[in-house]
Design a protein around this motif. Structure first.
Motif, PDB file in Angstrom:
ATOM      1  N   LEU A 282      76.985  30.518  56.959  1.00 33.56           N
ATOM      2  CA  LEU A 282      75.629  30.486  56.158  1.00 33.56           C
ATOM      3  C   LEU A 282      75.882  31.174  54.935  1.00 33.56           C
ATOM      4  O   LEU A 282      75.384  30.810  53.971  1.00 33.56           O
ATOM      5  CB  LEU A 282      74.631  31.006  57.018  1.00 33.56           C
ATOM      6  CG  LEU A 282      74.220  30.131  58.198  1.00 33.56           C
ATOM      7  CD1 LEU A 282      73.125  31.065  59.122  1.00 33.56           C
ATOM      8  CD2 LEU A 282      73.792  28.707  57.850  1.00 33.56           C
ATOM      9  N   GLN A 283      76.599  32.245  54.872  1.00 38.46           N
ATOM     10  CA  GLN A 283      76.898  32.977  53.657  1.00 38.46           C
ATOM     11  C   GLN A 283      77.956  32.021  52.514  1.00 38.46           C
ATOM     12  O   GLN A 283      77.464  32.170  51.577  1.00 38.46           O
ATOM     13  CB  GLN A 283      77.692  34.229  53.933  1.00 38.46           C
ATOM     14  CG  GLN A 283      76.897  35.459  54.376  1.00 38.46           C
ATOM     15  CD  GLN A 283      77.499  36.619  54.680  1.00 38.46           C
ATOM     16  OE1 GLN A 283      78.702  36.719  54.513  1.00 38.46           O
ATOM     17  NE2 GLN A 283      76.913  37.841  54.903  1.00 38.46           N
TER      18      GLN A 283
ATOM     19  N   ARG B  66      77.722  29.016  52.379  1.00 38.72           N
ATOM     20  CA  ARG B  66      76.698  27.919  51.827  1.00 38.72           C
ATOM     21  C   ARG B  66      76.135  28.273  50.546  1.00 38.72           C
ATOM     22  O   ARG B  66      75.721  27.652  49.873  1.00 38.72           O
ATOM     23  CB  ARG B  66      75.956  27.449  52.957  1.00 38.72           C
ATOM     24  CG  ARG B  66      76.727  26.397  53.684  1.00 38.72           C
ATOM     25  CD  ARG B  66      75.597  26.033  55.157  1.00 38.72           C
ATOM     26  NE  ARG B  66      76.097  24.924  55.502  1.00 38.72           N
ATOM     27  CZ  ARG B  66      75.212  23.969  55.860  1.00 38.72           C
ATOM     28  NH1 ARG B  66      73.991  23.754  55.700  1.00 38.72           N
ATOM     29  NH2 ARG B  66      75.976  22.584  56.413  1.00 38.72           N
TER      30      ARG B  66
ATOM     31  N   PRO C  31      72.469  30.493  49.051  1.00 40.09           N
ATOM     32  CA  PRO C  31      70.895  30.471  49.292  1.00 40.09           C
ATOM     33  C   PRO C  31      70.332  28.894  49.205  1.00 40.09           C
ATOM     34  O   PRO C  31      69.198  28.952  50.001  1.00 40.09           O
ATOM     35  CB  PRO C  31      70.352  31.532  48.369  1.00 40.09           C
ATOM     36  CG  PRO C  31      71.477  31.346  47.302  1.00 40.09           C
ATOM     37  CD  PRO C  31      72.615  31.014  47.913  1.00 40.09           C
TER      38      PRO C  31
ATOM     39  N   GLN D 127      70.895  26.410  52.641  1.00 44.56           N
ATOM     40  CA  GLN D 127      70.330  26.886  54.190  1.00 44.56           C
ATOM     41  C   GLN D 127      69.696  25.751  54.925  1.00 44.56           C
ATOM     42  O   GLN D 127      68.812  25.093  54.433  1.00 44.56           O
ATOM     43  CB  GLN D 127      69.474  28.026  54.034  1.00 44.56           C
ATOM     44  CG  GLN D 127      70.318  29.310  53.372  1.00 44.56           C
ATOM     45  CD  GLN D 127      71.233  29.807  53.982  1.00 44.56           C
ATOM     46  OE1 GLN D 127      71.648  30.040  55.401  1.00 44.56           O
ATOM     47  NE2 GLN D 127      72.576  29.960  53.162  1.00 44.56           N
TER      48      GLN D 127
ATOM     49  N   LEU E  25      70.214  24.699  62.036  1.00 47.00           N
ATOM     50  CA  LEU E  25      70.724  25.725  62.555  1.00 47.00           C
ATOM     51  C   LEU E  25      71.192  25.976  63.819  1.00 47.00           C
ATOM     52  O   LEU E  25      72.494  26.396  64.392  1.00 47.00           O
ATOM     53  CB  LEU E  25      69.898  27.316  62.229  1.00 47.00           C
ATOM     54  CG  LEU E  25      70.343  28.658  62.546  1.00 47.00           C
ATOM     55  CD1 LEU E  25      71.484  28.884  61.499  1.00 47.00           C
ATOM     56  CD2 LEU E  25      69.074  29.356  62.462  1.00 47.00           C
TER      57      LEU E  25
END
Length: 116
Positions: free
Chosen positions: A53-54, A56, A58, A61, A67
């Motif tokens: 996720l980091q 990708r 902000p 997301q 998720l």
């Protein structure tokens, strides 16, 4: 002239030494493989998910369903890697056992044929 060993006597020695070496090395590796609990796997999944996720950023997301899908994919990857590592060690240990059996079979066949 130096005496040489007949080649038919060298094969069992090679197979036996290869089998003992492989079984010893990969048997130790198999013994040293860690056992992962469900908590260990879950912690690894969460850590890898956070890293993904980091990466990708902000703006990219996923939503809740995305998720959940990502979590399932990461869990499958983690469990697959653990399974691959264990399977690889077990396969190579098995090759060592096969070499031992073939070496012992060659040795037994030579002994039986020498009597005849």
């Amino acid at each position: 002239m130096t005496p040489t060993r007949p080649p038919f006597r060298t094969l069992p020695a090679l197979l036996l030494s290869l089998g003992v070496g492989l079984c010893g090395y990969y048997g130790q590796k198999w013994y040293e493989l860690p056992t992962y609990s469900e908590e260990d796997i879950a912690a690894s999944v969460e850590l890898n998910l956070r890293l993904d996720l980091q990466r990708r950023g902000p703006h990219l997301q996923p939503d809740a369903a995305g998720l959940a899908r990502m979590r399932e994919m990461v869990q499958a990857e983690v469990e697959g890697e653990i399974r691959r590592e264990r399977d690889q060690v077990q396969l190579r240990f098995g090759v060592g056992l096969i070499a031992l059996v073939l070496g012992l079979g060659q040795l037994a066949a030579q002994r039986l044929l020498a009597r005849v």
